[in-house]
Scaffold this motif. Structure first.
Motif, PDB file in Angstrom:
ATOM      1  N   GLU A  47      54.518  74.531 -15.440  1.00  0.00           N
ATOM      2  CA  GLU A  47      53.657  75.865 -15.290  1.00  0.00           C
ATOM      3  C   GLU A  47      54.171  76.635 -16.679  1.00  0.00           C
ATOM      4  N   LEU A  48      55.255  76.548 -17.092  1.00  0.00           N
ATOM      5  CA  LEU A  48      55.901  77.005 -18.286  1.00  0.00           C
ATOM      6  C   LEU A  48      55.258  76.343 -19.639  1.00  0.00           C
ATOM      7  N   ALA A  49      55.212  75.006 -19.522  1.00  0.00           N
ATOM      8  CA  ALA A  49      54.755  74.182 -20.704  1.00  0.00           C
ATOM      9  C   ALA A  49      53.370  74.436 -20.742  1.00  0.00           C
ATOM     10  N   ARG A  81      64.108  89.142 -20.527  1.00  0.00           N
ATOM     11  CA  ARG A  81      64.199  90.547 -19.675  1.00  0.00           C
ATOM     12  C   ARG A  81      62.887  91.667 -19.885  1.00  0.00           C
ATOM     13  N   GLY A  82      62.928  92.308 -19.003  1.00  0.00           N
ATOM     14  CA  GLY A  82      62.099  93.597 -19.316  1.00  0.00           C
ATOM     15  C   GLY A  82      60.804  93.479 -18.442  1.00  0.00           C
ATOM     16  N   ALA A  83      60.048  94.574 -18.259  1.00  0.00           N
ATOM     17  CA  ALA A  83      59.048  94.713 -17.408  1.00  0.00           C
ATOM     18  C   ALA A  83      57.839  93.450 -17.420  1.00  0.00           C
ATOM     19  N   TYR A  84      57.823  92.710 -18.748  1.00  0.00           N
ATOM     20  CA  TYR A  84      56.748  91.821 -18.973  1.00  0.00           C
ATOM     21  C   TYR A  84      57.823  90.455 -19.295  1.00  0.00           C
ATOM     22  N   GLY A  85      59.153  90.506 -18.498  1.00  0.00           N
ATOM     23  CA  GLY A  85      59.816  89.274 -18.732  1.00  0.00           C
ATOM     24  C   GLY A  85      59.429  88.237 -17.928  1.00  0.00           C
ATOM     25  N   GLY A  86      60.300  87.021 -17.998  1.00  0.00           N
ATOM     26  CA  GLY A  86      60.058  86.042 -17.159  1.00  0.00           C
ATOM     27  C   GLY A  86      60.807  84.694 -17.971  1.00  0.00           C
ATOM     28  N   TYR A  87      60.106  83.578 -17.859  1.00  0.00           N
ATOM     29  CA  TYR A  87      60.715  82.591 -18.258  1.00  0.00           C
ATOM     30  C   TYR A  87      59.826  81.895 -19.496  1.00  0.00           C
ATOM     31  N   VAL A  88      60.502  81.269 -20.371  1.00  0.00           N
ATOM     32  CA  VAL A  88      59.707  80.295 -21.500  1.00  0.00           C
ATOM     33  C   VAL A  88      60.482  79.120 -21.698  1.00  0.00           C
ATOM     34  N   LEU A  89      59.874  77.947 -21.938  1.00  0.00           N
ATOM     35  CA  LEU A  89      60.568  76.738 -22.459  1.00  0.00           C
ATOM     36  C   LEU A  89      61.455  76.933 -23.521  1.00  0.00           C
ATOM     37  N   SER A  90      62.625  76.555 -24.050  1.00  0.00           N
ATOM     38  CA  SER A  90      63.207  76.466 -24.995  1.00  0.00           C
ATOM     39  C   SER A  90      62.860  75.867 -26.201  1.00  0.00           C
ATOM     40  N   LYS A  91      62.269  74.792 -25.908  1.00  0.00           N
ATOM     41  CA  LYS A  91      61.634  73.877 -26.772  1.00  0.00           C
ATOM     42  C   LYS A  91      60.255  73.497 -26.567  1.00  0.00           C
ATOM     43  N   ASP A  92      59.223  72.821 -27.434  1.00  0.00           N
ATOM     44  CA  ASP A  92      58.015  72.492 -27.194  1.00  0.00           C
ATOM     45  C   ASP A  92      58.114  71.420 -26.096  1.00  0.00           C
ATOM     46  N   PRO A  93      56.872  71.358 -25.292  1.00  0.00           N
ATOM     47  CA  PRO A  93      56.736  70.660 -23.830  1.00  0.00           C
ATOM     48  C   PRO A  93      56.976  69.176 -24.357  1.00  0.00           C
ATOM     49  N   GLU A  94      56.638  68.627 -25.626  1.00  0.00           N
ATOM     50  CA  GLU A  94      56.767  67.269 -25.870  1.00  0.00           C
ATOM     51  C   GLU A  94      58.232  66.871 -26.091  1.00  0.00           C
ATOM     52  N   GLY A  95      58.902  67.720 -26.064  1.00  0.00           N
ATOM     53  CA  GLY A  95      60.460  67.642 -26.384  1.00  0.00           C
ATOM     54  C   GLY A  95      61.371  67.415 -24.982  1.00  0.00           C
ATOM     55  N   ILE A  96      60.520  67.866 -24.012  1.00  0.00           N
ATOM     56  CA  ILE A  96      61.154  67.744 -22.562  1.00  0.00           C
ATOM     57  C   ILE A  96      60.638  66.697 -21.809  1.00  0.00           C
ATOM     58  N   THR A  97      61.365  65.749 -21.188  1.00  0.00           N
ATOM     59  CA  THR A  97      60.806  64.633 -20.414  1.00  0.00           C
ATOM     60  C   THR A  97      61.067  65.186 -18.895  1.00  0.00           C
ATOM     61  N   SER A  98      60.346  64.332 -17.949  1.00  0.00           N
ATOM     62  CA  SER A  98      60.358  64.552 -16.597  1.00  0.00           C
ATOM     63  C   SER A  98      61.777  63.990 -16.234  1.00  0.00           C
ATOM     64  N   GLY A  99      62.457  63.139 -16.925  1.00  0.00           N
ATOM     65  CA  GLY A  99      63.847  62.641 -16.642  1.00  0.00           C
ATOM     66  C   GLY A  99      64.776  63.738 -16.983  1.00  0.00           C
TER      67      GLY A  99
END
Length: 139
Positions: free
Chosen positions: A16-18, A59-77
């Motif tokens: 979802e974040l990706a 943080r904040g009213a419109y806060g949440g979470y984001v990936l720390s790097k590009d989706p191509e740089g994170i594996t399912s492993g």
């Protein structure tokens, strides 16, 4: 080897974040609602992903979470290891038979190869081509 809900739901969060990468933070509440999951459970899963540096909190009213790097740089492993621990069908130290030990090692290595060669980008852009479920029938 069976992946628990921790691994499956954690991968859902990360996908979802990706899918929203570069669009700003996404709340766990919205992820939970879209996927019919418990927001409280997702809160428990996001902490180890944040501690491992895969996601950042905003943080904040419109806060949440984001990936720390590009989706191509994170594996399912990466995700599965953080949430499930080491990938291994059995404890190799308990196996005396060299043939069986080699089998378990090859199974482990095959699973790791698939997980480590599949990025979040691959998962969110998956088309399903070539799978039995992807056939279209016209009448």
């Amino acid at each position: 080897m069976k992946i628990s809900t921790k691994g499956r739901y954690g991968l859902t969060i990360m996908m979802e974040l990706a899918a929203k990468f570069g669009e700003g933070p996404t709340s766990l509440k919205s992820i939970a609602e879209r996927n019919g999951l418990s927001e409280h459970y997702l809160e428990q899963l996001i902490a180890p992903l944040r501690n491992a540096g895969l996601v950042k909190s905003v943080r904040g009213a419109y806060g949440g979470y984001v990936l720390s790097k590009d989706p191509e740089g994170i594996t399912s492993g990466d995700v599965i290891r953080i949430l499930e621990g080491p990938i291994s069908p059995v404890d190799f130290t308990e196996e005396d038979d060299p043939a069986k030990r080699d089998l378990w090692l090859r199974i482990r290595d095959s699973i790791a190869d698939v997980l480590d060669s599949t990025t979040l980008s691959d998962l969110i852009h998956y088309k399903g081509e070539g799978t039995p479920d992807s056939y279209m029938f016209y009448i």
